[in-house]
Write a protein that holds these residues in place. Sequence first.
Motif, PDB file in Angstrom:
ATOM      1  N   LEU A   1       0.783  -1.304  -0.027  1.00  0.00           N
ATOM      2  CA  LEU A   1       0.163   0.036  -0.060  1.00  0.00           C
ATOM      3  C   LEU A   1       0.989   1.202  -0.161  1.00  0.00           C
ATOM      4  CD1 LEU A   1      -2.405  -0.873   2.789  1.00  0.00           C
ATOM      5  CD2 LEU A   1      -2.881  -0.573   0.222  1.00  0.00           C
ATOM      6  N   ARG A   2       0.467   2.338  -0.715  1.00  0.00           N
ATOM      7  CA  ARG A   2       1.201   3.514  -0.649  1.00  0.00           C
ATOM      8  C   ARG A   2       1.387   4.093   0.736  1.00  0.00           C
ATOM      9  NH1 ARG A   2      -1.084   8.730  -0.623  1.00  0.00           N
ATOM     10  NH2 ARG A   2      -3.400   8.829  -0.499  1.00  0.00           N
ATOM     11  N   ARG A   3       2.464   4.739   0.982  1.00  0.00           N
ATOM     12  CA  ARG A   3       2.420   5.314   2.301  1.00  0.00           C
ATOM     13  C   ARG A   3       2.266   6.976   1.989  1.00  0.00           C
ATOM     14  NH1 ARG A   3       3.019   0.518   3.653  1.00  0.00           N
ATOM     15  NH2 ARG A   3       5.098  -0.055   4.402  1.00  0.00           N
ATOM     16  N   PRO A   4       1.120   7.365   2.468  1.00  0.00           N
ATOM     17  CA  PRO A   4       0.865   8.850   2.143  1.00  0.00           C
ATOM     18  C   PRO A   4       1.667   9.765   2.771  1.00  0.00           C
ATOM     19  CG  PRO A   4      -1.061   7.581   2.936  1.00  0.00           C
ATOM     20  CD  PRO A   4       0.047   6.805   3.114  1.00  0.00           C
ATOM     21  N   THR A   5       1.885  10.913   2.172  1.00  0.00           N
ATOM     22  CA  THR A   5       2.833  11.959   2.670  1.00  0.00           C
ATOM     23  C   THR A   5       2.279  13.334   2.775  1.00  0.00           C
ATOM     24  OG1 THR A   5       3.578  12.434   0.396  1.00  0.00           O
ATOM     25  CG2 THR A   5       4.796  10.786   1.758  1.00  0.00           C
ATOM     26  N   LEU A   6       2.633  13.921   3.951  1.00  0.00           N
ATOM     27  CA  LEU A   6       2.062  15.541   4.152  1.00  0.00           C
ATOM     28  C   LEU A   6       2.737  16.357   3.021  1.00  0.00           C
ATOM     29  CD1 LEU A   6       1.643  16.095   7.904  1.00  0.00           C
ATOM     30  CD2 LEU A   6       0.081  15.972   5.986  1.00  0.00           C
ATOM     31  N   MET A   7       4.013  16.203   2.859  1.00  0.00           N
ATOM     32  CA  MET A   7       4.830  17.071   1.899  1.00  0.00           C
ATOM     33  C   MET A   7       5.101  16.535   0.503  1.00  0.00           C
ATOM     34  SD  MET A   7       5.006  19.716   3.143  1.00  0.00           S
ATOM     35  CE  MET A   7       5.317  20.562   1.663  1.00  0.00           C
ATOM     36  N   ARG A   8       4.915  17.273  -0.434  1.00  0.00           N
ATOM     37  CA  ARG A   8       5.074  16.928  -1.692  1.00  0.00           C
ATOM     38  C   ARG A   8       6.502  17.681  -2.188  1.00  0.00           C
ATOM     39  NH1 ARG A   8       2.291  12.258  -2.346  1.00  0.00           N
ATOM     40  NH2 ARG A   8       0.570  12.335  -1.073  1.00  0.00           N
ATOM     41  N   ALA A   9       6.869  17.355  -3.356  1.00  0.00           N
ATOM     42  CA  ALA A   9       8.217  17.868  -4.173  1.00  0.00           C
ATOM     43  C   ALA A   9       7.853  19.319  -4.164  1.00  0.00           C
ATOM     44  CB  ALA A   9       8.761  17.287  -5.164  1.00  0.00           C
ATOM     45  N   GLY A  10       8.985  20.177  -4.061  1.00  0.00           N
ATOM     46  CA  GLY A  10       8.662  21.648  -4.441  1.00  0.00           C
ATOM     47  C   GLY A  10       8.316  22.372  -3.070  1.00  0.00           C
ATOM     48  N   VAL A  11       8.297  21.929  -2.051  1.00  0.00           N
ATOM     49  CA  VAL A  11       7.849  22.859  -0.689  1.00  0.00           C
ATOM     50  C   VAL A  11       8.884  22.259   0.342  1.00  0.00           C
ATOM     51  CG1 VAL A  11       6.214  23.108   1.016  1.00  0.00           C
ATOM     52  CG2 VAL A  11       5.451  22.176  -1.244  1.00  0.00           C
TER      53      VAL A  11
ATOM     54  N   PRO B   1       7.692   9.330  -1.990  1.00  0.00           N
ATOM     55  CA  PRO B   1       8.966  10.069  -1.677  1.00  0.00           C
ATOM     56  C   PRO B   1       9.919  10.234  -2.459  1.00  0.00           C
ATOM     57  CG  PRO B   1       7.954   9.100   0.386  1.00  0.00           C
ATOM     58  CD  PRO B   1       7.318   8.373  -1.010  1.00  0.00           C
ATOM     59  N   ASP B   2      10.299   9.116  -3.129  1.00  0.00           N
ATOM     60  CA  ASP B   2      11.521   9.069  -3.899  1.00  0.00           C
ATOM     61  C   ASP B   2      11.463   9.707  -5.333  1.00  0.00           C
ATOM     62  OD1 ASP B   2      10.166   6.925  -5.331  1.00  0.00           O
ATOM     63  OD2 ASP B   2      11.577   5.522  -4.933  1.00  0.00           O
ATOM     64  N   GLY B   3       9.880  10.121  -5.604  1.00  0.00           N
ATOM     65  CA  GLY B   3       9.722  10.791  -6.712  1.00  0.00           C
ATOM     66  C   GLY B   3       9.094   9.894  -7.974  1.00  0.00           C
ATOM     67  N   THR B   4       9.040   8.375  -7.625  1.00  0.00           N
ATOM     68  CA  THR B   4       8.253   7.553  -8.417  1.00  0.00           C
ATOM     69  C   THR B   4       6.899   7.489  -8.318  1.00  0.00           C
ATOM     70  OG1 THR B   4       8.472   5.701  -6.875  1.00  0.00           O
ATOM     71  CG2 THR B   4      10.475   5.912  -8.452  1.00  0.00           C
ATOM     72  N   VAL B   5       6.197   7.126  -9.429  1.00  0.00           N
ATOM     73  CA  VAL B   5       4.567   6.833  -9.151  1.00  0.00           C
ATOM     74  C   VAL B   5       4.313   5.486  -8.892  1.00  0.00           C
ATOM     75  CG1 VAL B   5       2.745   7.095 -10.630  1.00  0.00           C
ATOM     76  CG2 VAL B   5       4.491   8.776 -10.795  1.00  0.00           C
ATOM     77  N   ALA B   6       3.445   5.272  -8.111  1.00  0.00           N
ATOM     78  CA  ALA B   6       2.611   3.903  -7.574  1.00  0.00           C
ATOM     79  C   ALA B   6       1.314   3.865  -7.666  1.00  0.00           C
ATOM     80  CB  ALA B   6       3.342   3.658  -6.309  1.00  0.00           C
ATOM     81  N   PRO B   7       0.532   2.936  -7.954  1.00  0.00           N
ATOM     82  CA  PRO B   7      -0.746   2.665  -7.829  1.00  0.00           C
ATOM     83  C   PRO B   7      -1.559   3.066  -6.642  1.00  0.00           C
ATOM     84  CG  PRO B   7       0.104   0.961  -9.056  1.00  0.00           C
ATOM     85  CD  PRO B   7       1.292   1.533  -8.386  1.00  0.00           C
ATOM     86  N   SER B   8      -2.667   3.508  -6.531  1.00  0.00           N
ATOM     87  CA  SER B   8      -3.287   3.824  -5.278  1.00  0.00           C
ATOM     88  C   SER B   8      -4.788   3.198  -5.215  1.00  0.00           C
ATOM     89  CB  SER B   8      -3.288   5.218  -4.903  1.00  0.00           C
ATOM     90  OG  SER B   8      -3.964   5.432  -3.453  1.00  0.00           O
TER      91      SER B   8
END
Length: 336
Positions: free
Chosen positions: A12-22, A93-100
């Motif tokens: 399962l994806r690990r949701p993150t509060l911060m996205r790139a660019g912040v 977090p590493d910039g890759t894309v994963a299914p949700s």
Amino acid sequence: MNRSRTRHPSALRRPTLMRAGVAVLATGALTSLAACGGGGEGGGGTSSQSPSDTLTFAYDADAAPTGYDPLEYSQGQFTFFSALYDSLFVTQPDGTVAPSLVTEFSNNEDDTQTTLTLRDGVTFADGSELTAEVVKANLDRRNDADLEAYGALATGGASEIVDVAAPDPQTVVITWAQPQASPENNLTDTAGVVVGPDGLADPATLETTPDGSGAYTLNAGQTTRASTYALDKKDEAWNADEWAYDTVVFNVITDPQALANAVISGQADIATILKPTTIDMVEQRSSLAKVGGTIVGFPVIDKTGATNPAFADERVRQAISHAIDREAIVEQLHPG
């Protein structure tokens, strides 16, 4: 035989509060929003929650200025909306894309058609379940000029969709105007958000009431628009165990000095985009994490020339891009 590519998420994806660019500023031993990740924007807390159960996020802009339709916003707002809504694919977090919301997907031989298999057991705030028809209804809104997230998927966009089919409740088939070797990138985060049936039937309701399948719901009683947004975790959400906090509160603090003071005083656990003039002061008492940078863009939504015929010519859009003085933008708007 048709060539196909199918990907299965390993977890399962690990949701993150911060996205790139912040840029994020966190105090002491702050743990992440997700059990094994980080990410989001918020602030404040509720008296009924202990400190370990509440994450307070000081945000430098209104998280939902026009309401709770996530498709009206750009990628930057997904930090907030990812707690309320799920997406077909998400950035890791590493910039890759994963299914949700997708469990597997494949392309046809010429990369013009993508087949998605949806996750079971996903329920929206309105009580309905995720189906292929719901995903189709979402993507069929792609030519609505008010939905900024769909700019690339609309007619004339770089990833234009020409048809969406739902052959069965768990299968979505997307046909692209041009070959898309990495279709998951087109349906990631904001662009892949799925709104519930009630919100789709009457989008005006989204101005005040979110209708997503995310791990959190909006606590209307603790929320004051443009000031504080309180989110409570849904224990029954399909990915609830992946999110560590019972409550996440986004406090809107637009003044840079006040934003820094909120972190130093302990009123906020995390703050975003601290100005150079306050970084040194805050770093003496807190941990500073630099993530990505600031992106300034000039998106052209009118790619068919409906408002201005000139924009229908790709050469005009390219000329504008070449004419922009990038160094001047950096020097004048973001010194240092």
